[in-house]
Design an enzyme around this catalytic site. Sequence first.
Site, PDB file in Angstrom:
ATOM      1  N   THR A 146      42.350  45.918  12.620  1.00 59.97           N
ATOM      2  CA  THR A 146      41.821  45.252  13.829  1.00 59.97           C
ATOM      3  C   THR A 146      41.570  43.792  13.457  1.00 59.97           C
ATOM      4  O   THR A 146      42.487  42.976  13.502  1.00 59.97           O
ATOM      5  CB  THR A 146      40.534  45.924  14.351  1.00 59.97           C
ATOM      6  N   LYS A 168      41.011  50.778   6.946  1.00 56.16           N
ATOM      7  CA  LYS A 168      40.821  49.577   7.757  1.00 56.16           C
ATOM      8  C   LYS A 168      39.321  49.393   7.971  1.00 56.16           C
ATOM      9  O   LYS A 168      38.551  50.361   7.984  1.00 56.16           O
ATOM     10  CB  LYS A 168      41.553  49.660   9.080  1.00 56.16           C
ATOM     11  N   THR A 179      32.713  52.553   6.342  1.00 53.35           N
ATOM     12  CA  THR A 179      34.003  51.987   6.705  1.00 53.35           C
ATOM     13  C   THR A 179      34.394  52.418   8.097  1.00 53.35           C
ATOM     14  O   THR A 179      33.642  53.064   8.804  1.00 53.35           O
ATOM     15  CB  THR A 179      35.073  52.466   5.730  1.00 53.35           C
ATOM     16  N   GLU A 259      34.266  40.423   7.750  1.00 54.25           N
ATOM     17  CA  GLU A 259      34.381  39.343   8.732  1.00 54.25           C
ATOM     18  C   GLU A 259      33.574  38.108   8.361  1.00 54.25           C
ATOM     19  O   GLU A 259      32.356  38.162   8.229  1.00 54.25           O
ATOM     20  CB  GLU A 259      33.924  39.844  10.101  1.00 54.25           C
ATOM     21  N   ASN A 378      32.238  37.457  15.829  1.00 51.20           N
ATOM     22  CA  ASN A 378      31.636  38.556  16.566  1.00 51.20           C
ATOM     23  C   ASN A 378      31.040  38.155  17.904  1.00 51.20           C
ATOM     24  O   ASN A 378      30.600  39.011  18.672  1.00 51.20           O
ATOM     25  CB  ASN A 378      30.596  39.255  15.701  1.00 51.20           C
ATOM     26  N   SER A 383      35.942  39.263  24.117  1.00 47.05           N
ATOM     27  CA  SER A 383      36.342  38.429  25.256  1.00 47.05           C
ATOM     28  C   SER A 383      37.730  37.870  25.049  1.00 47.05           C
ATOM     29  O   SER A 383      38.444  38.280  24.152  1.00 47.05           O
ATOM     30  CB  SER A 383      35.324  37.304  25.469  1.00 47.05           C
TER      31      SER A 383
END
EC number: 2.3.1.35
Lengths: 383, 383
Positions: A146, A168, A179, A259, A378, A383
């Site tokens: 993702t 992932k 995870t 991230e 995030n 959006s």
Amino acid sequence: MSVTAAQGFTASGIAAGIKENGNPDLALVVNNGPRLAAAGVFTSNRVKAAPVLWSEQVLKGGQVSAVILNSGGANACTGPKGFQDTHATAEKVAAVLDVNAGEVAVASTGLIGVLLPMDKLLPGVESAAAQLSAHGGEKAAIAIKTTDTVHKTSVHTGDGWSVGGMAKGAGMLAPGLATMLVVLTTDADLDSETLDRALRAATRTTFDRVDSDGCMSTNDTVLLLASGASAVTPRYAEFAEAVRAVCDDLGQQLIRDAEGASKDIKIEVVNAASEDDAVEVGRSIARNNLLKCAIHGEDPNWGRVLSAIGTTGAAFEPDQLNVAINGVWVCKNGGVGEDRELVDMRYREVHIVADLAAGSETATIWTNDLTADYVHENSAYSS
Amino acid sequence: MSVTAAQGFTASGIAAGIKENGNPDLALVVNNGPRLAAAGVFTSNRVKAAPVLWSEQVLKGGQVSAVILNSGGANACTGPKGFQDTHATAEKVAAVLDVNAGEVAVASTGLIGVLLPMDKLLPGVESAAAQLSAHGGEKAAIAIKTTDTVHKTSVHTGDGWSVGGMAKGAGMLAPGLATMLVVLTTDADLDSETLDRALRAATRTTFDRVDSDGCMSTNDTVLLLASGASAVTPRYAEFAEAVRAVCDDLGQQLIRDAEGASKDIKIEVVNAASEDDAVEVGRSIARNNLLKCAIHGEDPNWGRVLSAIGTTGAAFEPDQLNVAINGVWVCKNGGVGEDRELVDMRYREVHIVADLAAGSETATIWTNDLTADYVHENSAYSS
């Protein structure tokens, strides 16, 4: 290599159109036997996605013929329709592969609260089945990404058998499990009880101790499938260590790709009265936003470590706590220790040792720093 | 007005040189009686700063003549020397004011793990005493600021008596207590037991439910001093409500000035089986970094609300949960509700209602969004 490193497995990864950007979004992993043994562990979040509810039931049977995984939508909080979609996906896989739908595990990842585009997913199952290959492990690993910037695979080779896997996950990483989606395969000849025992032991000290952002997912799924194709039955200890090593490697890859992170933080709690105490303290430190910001700023702010420890119920005396950051004992006996200017924080790896001086147990929790990039990624995700 | 709104109190705020930038950093609040009744609540962090350890003992006596507060250093994790410094500060105040050192409360705020510059602080006590004034409340409120952008004061006027107060706090705001330093004063004629009862009742539903960043401080201190100078003894319920109103007002000011925040988030948990359940769920939502980022991005991401609720032990069924954001029920029965495009998130105030459909209890938790500015401010704070 990934999930097709072990004999007896084929896999594929395709773009079914679930993701609007056209990237790969559907992966299929098939166990061609002779065994179909399997074990699984799932999120402990009480709000569970439809595929988790489905796959938990599938795994109770201890047999899995195939795993279908999609990115581009979590199918969580989607009500009865969401569960029907998961069921229809498993039925479609079963029909195309001529297996029992009750032996098809389903996993999904992506935005919560959105129904999957079944008009794209179901034809995608046919394409994925048509492209199954003994070399398809890497494509499968790519299709489950993702916000991951890289795909994650790992392989451990034993004597005549192997364990391989893909993972992932880049956000919403927190214990129970740590995870998102992981599929491990082995050609070792083992029954589902042995797989379950090895998998639970492995995840307890690996994925469960990766706590990137403290947020527990609705979709976490870790599966271990055994084909028995090697006809080798390794000793349990050897096999369990192989599974642990692959889980540990994949867990580390998750942390390194978290991230927005610029630092990977290893929090080692030592001299705890119990392992539970060590884990509780490690998690508390890992979830302290102020400390995570300080590490981002390359600031060895041990006061924030102590204030995090102080919120726990672990056994310790405040005036006996010691903290080392990157090898420098900046806090001794709950107060100022070695010169904080000695701490070199230029590198991505940061190592914090919290010494509770209360026993001899230990635990290690992995986390990341908190960065403006994490906020940006995030705040724009859905959006 | 602040702490000098009530009769019988004087206060001052000066620059003693504790802060390197020369800003005000030392505040003194004196109760001139006739009563010296007092109550206090302190951080529940087990790693407590020296002034907290000291002041907890002082408050056990139920009498406080003066409170000395410094910004520019928390005097936390500073070992025996730190405690000696707090003690010496109280002794200095006692000598200058000719009161008992055992009735002098001390509070500190700033960086953890650094000793206070006593060569500046002790002469500062003399200057602060020399500038005591019945109009000094505002200067005192200014002198306790750290990263606060504004000073915070509040006053409630009763019939012939009043309650006033000041607060500082902009980061490391989390329950138990939610704030850093708060001093409340009243000229009501009440004993310390009554003050204690009113203060605990007030903080439980105000400061304790302000959870800006989930990080619990080592220094949180809330004091309530009564001079009895009005010679009025209000009814308990009336007085308790006045204290609650001032605490609520100051708590709201803390949220509105939270570090880097661009949104103030009111999380109202309704239809819970118990108030404890409501508070647990509210805190879990308030501490979900992914949700806080989404709110920053004006994204009504209710899936992150549900995944936060799912990590709690509260009584609820996942398929009965409802969530409203700014009046729009975006989640109904655990799934997709009204169109999320209807949610207007342009304003600073965001109102989340989480309906657990499990009872009739309620609780409200206040938090902020998570922003790049928060990261920036807290990655640079100690350097």
